[in-house]
Design a protein around this motif. Structure first.
Motif, PDB file in Angstrom:
ATOM      1  N   TYR A  54       0.814  -1.214   0.000  1.00 21.73           N
ATOM      2  CA  TYR A  54       0.000   0.000   0.000  1.00 21.73           C
ATOM      3  C   TYR A  54       0.851   1.269   0.000  1.00 21.73           C
ATOM      4  CZ  TYR A  54      -3.342   3.587   1.231  1.00 21.73           C
ATOM      5  OH  TYR A  54      -4.084   4.729   1.238  1.00 21.73           O
ATOM      6  N   ASN A  55       1.967   1.269   0.714  1.00 23.66           N
ATOM      7  CA  ASN A  55       2.825   2.458   0.726  1.00 23.66           C
ATOM      8  C   ASN A  55       3.359   2.760  -0.672  1.00 23.66           C
ATOM      9  OD1 ASN A  55       4.133   4.633   2.181  1.00 23.66           O
ATOM     10  ND2 ASN A  55       6.041   3.526   1.761  1.00 23.66           N
ATOM     11  N   SER A  56       3.673   1.725  -1.445  1.00 22.24           N
ATOM     12  CA  SER A  56       4.121   1.946  -2.824  1.00 22.24           C
ATOM     13  C   SER A  56       3.018   2.623  -3.637  1.00 22.24           C
ATOM     14  CB  SER A  56       4.505   0.620  -3.483  1.00 22.24           C
ATOM     15  OG  SER A  56       5.642   0.081  -2.869  1.00 22.24           O
ATOM     16  N   HIS A 106      -6.055   4.003 -10.962  1.00 26.05           N
ATOM     17  CA  HIS A 106      -6.679   4.981 -10.069  1.00 26.05           C
ATOM     18  C   HIS A 106      -7.692   4.280  -9.174  1.00 26.05           C
ATOM     19  CE1 HIS A 106      -5.187   8.998 -11.421  1.00 26.05           C
ATOM     20  NE2 HIS A 106      -4.678   8.200 -12.339  1.00 26.05           N
ATOM     21  N   ASP A 107      -8.147   3.117  -9.580  1.00 25.72           N
ATOM     22  CA  ASP A 107      -8.981   2.264  -8.732  1.00 25.72           C
ATOM     23  C   ASP A 107      -8.029   1.304  -8.019  1.00 25.72           C
ATOM     24  OD1 ASP A 107     -10.483   0.137  -7.655  1.00 25.72           O
ATOM     25  OD2 ASP A 107     -11.948   0.211  -9.282  1.00 25.72           O
ATOM     26  N   ILE A 108      -7.875   1.484  -6.731  1.00 30.15           N
ATOM     27  CA  ILE A 108      -6.900   0.696  -5.967  1.00 30.15           C
ATOM     28  C   ILE A 108      -7.164  -0.805  -6.055  1.00 30.15           C
ATOM     29  CG2 ILE A 108      -8.112   0.873  -3.765  1.00 30.15           C
ATOM     30  CD1 ILE A 108      -5.277   1.171  -2.470  1.00 30.15           C
ATOM     31  N   ASN A 109      -8.401  -1.201  -6.279  1.00 31.52           N
ATOM     32  CA  ASN A 109      -8.702  -2.619  -6.425  1.00 31.52           C
ATOM     33  C   ASN A 109      -8.030  -3.212  -7.664  1.00 31.52           C
ATOM     34  OD1 ASN A 109     -10.574  -3.235  -4.148  1.00 31.52           O
ATOM     35  ND2 ASN A 109     -11.664  -1.523  -5.085  1.00 31.52           N
ATOM     36  N   ASN A 110      -7.949  -2.430  -8.728  1.00 34.20           N
ATOM     37  CA  ASN A 110      -7.243  -2.885  -9.930  1.00 34.20           C
ATOM     38  C   ASN A 110      -5.746  -2.994  -9.667  1.00 34.20           C
ATOM     39  OD1 ASN A 110      -9.604  -3.033 -11.430  1.00 34.20           O
ATOM     40  ND2 ASN A 110      -9.427  -0.915 -12.124  1.00 34.20           N
ATOM     41  N   PHE A 111      -5.192  -2.044  -8.907  1.00 31.33           N
ATOM     42  CA  PHE A 111      -3.773  -2.126  -8.551  1.00 31.33           C
ATOM     43  C   PHE A 111      -3.529  -3.367  -7.701  1.00 31.33           C
ATOM     44  CE2 PHE A 111      -0.017  -1.156  -5.982  1.00 31.33           C
ATOM     45  CZ  PHE A 111       0.890  -0.833  -6.984  1.00 31.33           C
ATOM     46  N   LYS A 112      -4.406  -3.632  -6.748  1.00 32.73           N
ATOM     47  CA  LYS A 112      -4.287  -4.826  -5.904  1.00 32.73           C
ATOM     48  C   LYS A 112      -4.287  -6.095  -6.762  1.00 32.73           C
ATOM     49  CE  LYS A 112      -7.822  -6.858  -4.014  1.00 32.73           C
ATOM     50  NZ  LYS A 112      -7.841  -8.243  -4.396  1.00 32.73           N
ATOM     51  N   ASP A 113      -5.150  -6.148  -7.754  1.00 30.96           N
ATOM     52  CA  ASP A 113      -5.180  -7.315  -8.650  1.00 30.96           C
ATOM     53  C   ASP A 113      -3.849  -7.469  -9.379  1.00 30.96           C
ATOM     54  OD1 ASP A 113      -7.786  -7.797  -7.866  1.00 30.96           O
ATOM     55  OD2 ASP A 113      -8.669  -6.923  -9.690  1.00 30.96           O
ATOM     56  N   TRP A 114      -3.274  -6.343  -9.825  1.00 31.64           N
ATOM     57  CA  TRP A 114      -1.973  -6.399 -10.496  1.00 31.64           C
ATOM     58  C   TRP A 114      -0.903  -6.887  -9.517  1.00 31.64           C
ATOM     59  CZ3 TRP A 114       2.628  -3.746  -9.630  1.00 31.64           C
ATOM     60  CH2 TRP A 114       3.635  -3.979 -10.572  1.00 31.64           C
ATOM     61  N   VAL A 115      -0.922  -6.374  -8.289  1.00 31.81           N
ATOM     62  CA  VAL A 115       0.048  -6.796  -7.273  1.00 31.81           C
ATOM     63  C   VAL A 115       0.007  -8.313  -7.111  1.00 31.81           C
ATOM     64  CG1 VAL A 115       0.587  -6.743  -4.790  1.00 31.81           C
ATOM     65  CG2 VAL A 115       0.065  -4.612  -5.989  1.00 31.81           C
ATOM     66  N   GLU A 116      -1.183  -8.853  -7.006  1.00 34.11           N
ATOM     67  CA  GLU A 116      -1.340 -10.287  -6.780  1.00 34.11           C
ATOM     68  C   GLU A 116      -0.870 -11.134  -7.963  1.00 34.11           C
ATOM     69  OE1 GLU A 116      -5.460 -10.552  -5.689  1.00 34.11           O
ATOM     70  OE2 GLU A 116      -5.030  -9.947  -3.614  1.00 34.11           O
ATOM     71  N   SER A 117      -0.835 -10.555  -9.145  1.00 31.18           N
ATOM     72  CA  SER A 117      -0.412 -11.315 -10.334  1.00 31.18           C
ATOM     73  C   SER A 117       1.010 -10.979 -10.787  1.00 31.18           C
ATOM     74  CB  SER A 117      -1.382 -11.045 -11.488  1.00 31.18           C
ATOM     75  OG  SER A 117      -1.262  -9.709 -11.930  1.00 31.18           O
ATOM     76  N   SER A 118       1.729 -10.177 -10.008  1.00 22.61           N
ATOM     77  CA  SER A 118       3.007  -9.629 -10.484  1.00 22.61           C
ATOM     78  C   SER A 118       4.237 -10.045  -9.678  1.00 22.61           C
ATOM     79  CB  SER A 118       2.927  -8.109 -10.499  1.00 22.61           C
ATOM     80  OG  SER A 118       2.772  -7.632  -9.171  1.00 22.61           O
ATOM     81  N   ASN A 119       4.176 -11.144  -8.963  1.00 22.91           N
ATOM     82  CA  ASN A 119       5.338 -11.636  -8.204  1.00 22.91           C
ATOM     83  C   ASN A 119       5.783 -10.695  -7.092  1.00 22.91           C
ATOM     84  OD1 ASN A 119       5.543 -14.020  -9.750  1.00 22.91           O
ATOM     85  ND2 ASN A 119       6.583 -12.874 -11.348  1.00 22.91           N
ATOM     86  N   TYR A 120       4.851  -9.950  -6.497  1.00 24.23           N
ATOM     87  CA  TYR A 120       5.199  -9.081  -5.382  1.00 24.23           C
ATOM     88  C   TYR A 120       5.693  -9.911  -4.198  1.00 24.23           C
ATOM     89  CZ  TYR A 120       4.883  -6.165  -1.302  1.00 24.23           C
ATOM     90  OH  TYR A 120       5.195  -5.502  -0.148  1.00 24.23           O
ATOM     91  N   LYS A 121       6.768  -9.418  -3.582  1.00 19.98           N
ATOM     92  CA  LYS A 121       7.279  -9.989  -2.335  1.00 19.98           C
ATOM     93  C   LYS A 121       7.637  -8.837  -1.412  1.00 19.98           C
ATOM     94  CE  LYS A 121       9.276 -14.080  -4.499  1.00 19.98           C
ATOM     95  NZ  LYS A 121       9.074 -13.779  -5.908  1.00 19.98           N
ATOM     96  N   LYS A 122       7.447  -9.046  -0.135  1.00 21.64           N
ATOM     97  CA  LYS A 122       7.805  -8.032   0.853  1.00 21.64           C
ATOM     98  C   LYS A 122       9.262  -7.623   0.659  1.00 21.64           C
ATOM     99  CE  LYS A 122       7.910  -7.277   5.819  1.00 21.64           C
ATOM    100  NZ  LYS A 122       7.667  -7.852   7.130  1.00 21.64           N
ATOM    101  N   GLY A 123       9.521  -6.322   0.722  1.00 26.51           N
ATOM    102  CA  GLY A 123      10.875  -5.807   0.584  1.00 26.51           C
ATOM    103  C   GLY A 123      11.192  -5.301  -0.812  1.00 26.51           C
ATOM    104  N   LEU A 124      10.360  -5.641  -1.800  1.00 24.03           N
ATOM    105  CA  LEU A 124      10.584  -5.136  -3.149  1.00 24.03           C
ATOM    106  C   LEU A 124       9.900  -3.781  -3.302  1.00 24.03           C
ATOM    107  CD1 LEU A 124      10.041  -8.375  -5.281  1.00 24.03           C
ATOM    108  CD2 LEU A 124      12.200  -7.360  -4.510  1.00 24.03           C
ATOM    109  N   THR A 125      10.355  -3.013  -4.271  1.00 22.14           N
ATOM    110  CA  THR A 125       9.801  -1.686  -4.507  1.00 22.14           C
ATOM    111  C   THR A 125       9.245  -1.601  -5.918  1.00 22.14           C
ATOM    112  OG1 THR A 125      11.958  -0.859  -5.213  1.00 22.14           O
ATOM    113  CG2 THR A 125      11.396  -0.575  -2.887  1.00 22.14           C
ATOM    114  N   LEU A 126       8.305  -0.698  -6.114  1.00 24.10           N
ATOM    115  CA  LEU A 126       7.674  -0.504  -7.417  1.00 24.10           C
ATOM    116  C   LEU A 126       8.646   0.236  -8.328  1.00 24.10           C
ATOM    117  CD1 LEU A 126       5.056  -0.930  -9.003  1.00 24.10           C
ATOM    118  CD2 LEU A 126       4.296   1.298  -8.144  1.00 24.10           C
TER     119      LEU A 126
END
Length: 102
Positions: A13-15, A46-66
């Motif tokens: 969320y901070n990213s 601009h819809d945070i839900n769409n960003f969340k969906d991208w996060v979940e499909s994009s290999n996000y791991k704690k400690g990585l940055t956008l």
């Protein structure tokens, strides 16, 4: 007014907030380097839900940055990835590459 989306405790969320601030909040310290240069966030995100969906499909791991792959491009799914700080440092506009011994 309370938070409506409930994502403020998520690690990514901070990213998201930082991305939106640096692109749209003129008083943000780094706005001149982003929004001031014309860098924008795609309408979809601009819809945070769409960003969340991208996060979940994009290999996000704690400690990585956008990170934007093309540093002059916008924040959008095809131009963003999650990266280490080393990758981020190597993907700056002022990074100079020097070839030595071939």
């Amino acid at each position: 007014m309370g938070r409506k989306h409930g994502f403020y405790l998520e690690q990514w969320y901070n990213s998201y907030r930082s991305m939106m601030d640096r692109c749209y909040r003129e008083k943000a310290a780094n706005y001149p380097l982003y929004g001031g240069r014309g860098i924008r966030v795609c309408e979809e995100w601009h819809d945070i839900n769409n960003f969340k969906d991208w996060v979940e499909s994009s290999n996000y791991k704690k400690g990585l940055t956008l990170d934007r792959i093309d540093v002059n491009g916008n924040y959008e799914p095809n131009n963003c990835r999650w990266a280490t700080m080393k990758t981020q440092d190597n993907n700056r506009r002022n990074t100079v590459y020097i070839e030595h011994n071939g």
